[in-house]
Motif scaffolding. Sequence first.
Motif, PDB file in Angstrom:
ATOM      1  N   ASP A  62      -5.121   1.971   4.133  1.00  0.00           N
ATOM      2  CA  ASP A  62      -4.963   2.014   2.605  1.00  0.00           C
ATOM      3  C   ASP A  62      -3.333   0.832   2.418  1.00  0.00           C
ATOM      4  O   ASP A  62      -3.157   0.524   1.829  1.00  0.00           O
ATOM      5  CB  ASP A  62      -4.618   3.068   1.316  1.00  0.00           C
TER       6      ASP A  62
ATOM      7  N   ALA B  76      -9.489   3.206   2.586  1.00  0.00           N
ATOM      8  CA  ALA B  76      -9.054   2.154   1.963  1.00  0.00           C
ATOM      9  C   ALA B  76      -9.516   2.206   0.911  1.00  0.00           C
ATOM     10  O   ALA B  76     -10.420   3.013   0.012  1.00  0.00           O
ATOM     11  CB  ALA B  76     -10.307   0.568   2.504  1.00  0.00           C
TER      12      ALA B  76
ATOM     13  N   ARG C  68      -5.015  -4.810   8.209  1.00  0.00           N
ATOM     14  CA  ARG C  68      -5.328  -3.655   7.615  1.00  0.00           C
ATOM     15  C   ARG C  68      -5.624  -2.570   7.925  1.00  0.00           C
ATOM     16  O   ARG C  68      -6.480  -2.913   9.410  1.00  0.00           O
ATOM     17  CB  ARG C  68      -6.736  -3.596   6.980  1.00  0.00           C
ATOM     18  N   SER C  69      -5.251  -1.323   7.451  1.00  0.00           N
ATOM     19  CA  SER C  69      -6.013  -0.332   8.446  1.00  0.00           C
ATOM     20  C   SER C  69      -5.554   0.706   6.930  1.00  0.00           C
ATOM     21  O   SER C  69      -4.672   0.904   6.406  1.00  0.00           O
ATOM     22  CB  SER C  69      -4.779  -0.167   8.732  1.00  0.00           C
TER      23      SER C  69
ATOM     24  N   ILE D  24      -4.621 -11.956   7.545  1.00  0.00           N
ATOM     25  CA  ILE D  24      -4.367 -10.362   6.897  1.00  0.00           C
ATOM     26  C   ILE D  24      -4.594  -9.539   8.082  1.00  0.00           C
ATOM     27  O   ILE D  24      -5.554  -9.606   8.903  1.00  0.00           O
ATOM     28  CB  ILE D  24      -5.519 -10.609   5.783  1.00  0.00           C
TER      29      ILE D  24
ATOM     30  N   LEU E 180      -2.530  -3.316   3.792  1.00  0.00           N
ATOM     31  CA  LEU E 180      -2.933  -4.276   3.362  1.00  0.00           C
ATOM     32  C   LEU E 180      -1.452  -5.027   3.766  1.00  0.00           C
ATOM     33  O   LEU E 180      -0.446  -4.794   3.778  1.00  0.00           O
ATOM     34  CB  LEU E 180      -3.478  -5.553   2.216  1.00  0.00           C
TER      35      LEU E 180
ATOM     36  N   GLY F 265       0.991  -1.263   0.010  1.00  0.00           N
ATOM     37  CA  GLY F 265      -0.176   0.471   0.154  1.00  0.00           C
ATOM     38  C   GLY F 265       0.770   1.416  -0.126  1.00  0.00           C
ATOM     39  O   GLY F 265       2.014   1.393   0.957  1.00  0.00           O
TER      40      GLY F 265
ATOM     41  N   LYS G 230      -4.567  -2.855  -4.945  1.00  0.00           N
ATOM     42  CA  LYS G 230      -4.258  -3.562  -4.473  1.00  0.00           C
ATOM     43  C   LYS G 230      -4.187  -5.277  -4.876  1.00  0.00           C
ATOM     44  O   LYS G 230      -5.210  -5.518  -4.812  1.00  0.00           O
ATOM     45  CB  LYS G 230      -5.245  -3.936  -2.521  1.00  0.00           C
TER      46      LYS G 230
END
Length: 183
Positions: free
Chosen positions: A171, A142, A168-169, A166, A173, A134, A147
């Motif tokens: 944008d 996001a 995420r935060s 996985i 990954l 990202g 991605k």
Amino acid sequence: MAADTRFEWIAETMHLRPDDRILEIGPGSGDSIAYLAARLDGGRIVGVDRSPTAIARAKKRHAALIKCGKVHLLHAGLEQLDRARVLAEIGPARGFDKVVAVNVNLFWTKRPTAELALIRQVLTPDGTLYLFYGYGQPDGPAGAGPKPAPGHLIDYLATAGFDGAIVRSGDILGVVAKPRRNP
């Protein structure tokens, strides 16, 4: 160094300890190494990049970190990396506590069988592999950039003897993977 919340979030996600030994794959000449090194006290980072230009620029940019022994940079493609050579950069060959790669397409677009086997060899038994993708910010929207789908990567990791999850935060990954005791 200007603040980059992306690297701050990555460093936090990695739960760095002051004495961690970290292998960064494909650091380029950016700031990721500096963000990781700022959290170490006694630990070391080895950055491995296949681009001689990136390594030359990184050596200039991070000269103080190299001089104090916190950072070591090697010019090599991951597929060419010699286990003994990379472990020699961190002193007694106990292995790396953490291996990280940010936006390294190899992991997201190909089946990295040989590369994951090498990573298993250089990680300590309790080590962790962190793969991030990202270009946006962890506190931003996001999907700001394209991605790759993590599904195949999770499957490749499982085949290579890792259990992956996985994260995420915004944008960013990520996949966090631990080697299984009996692959």
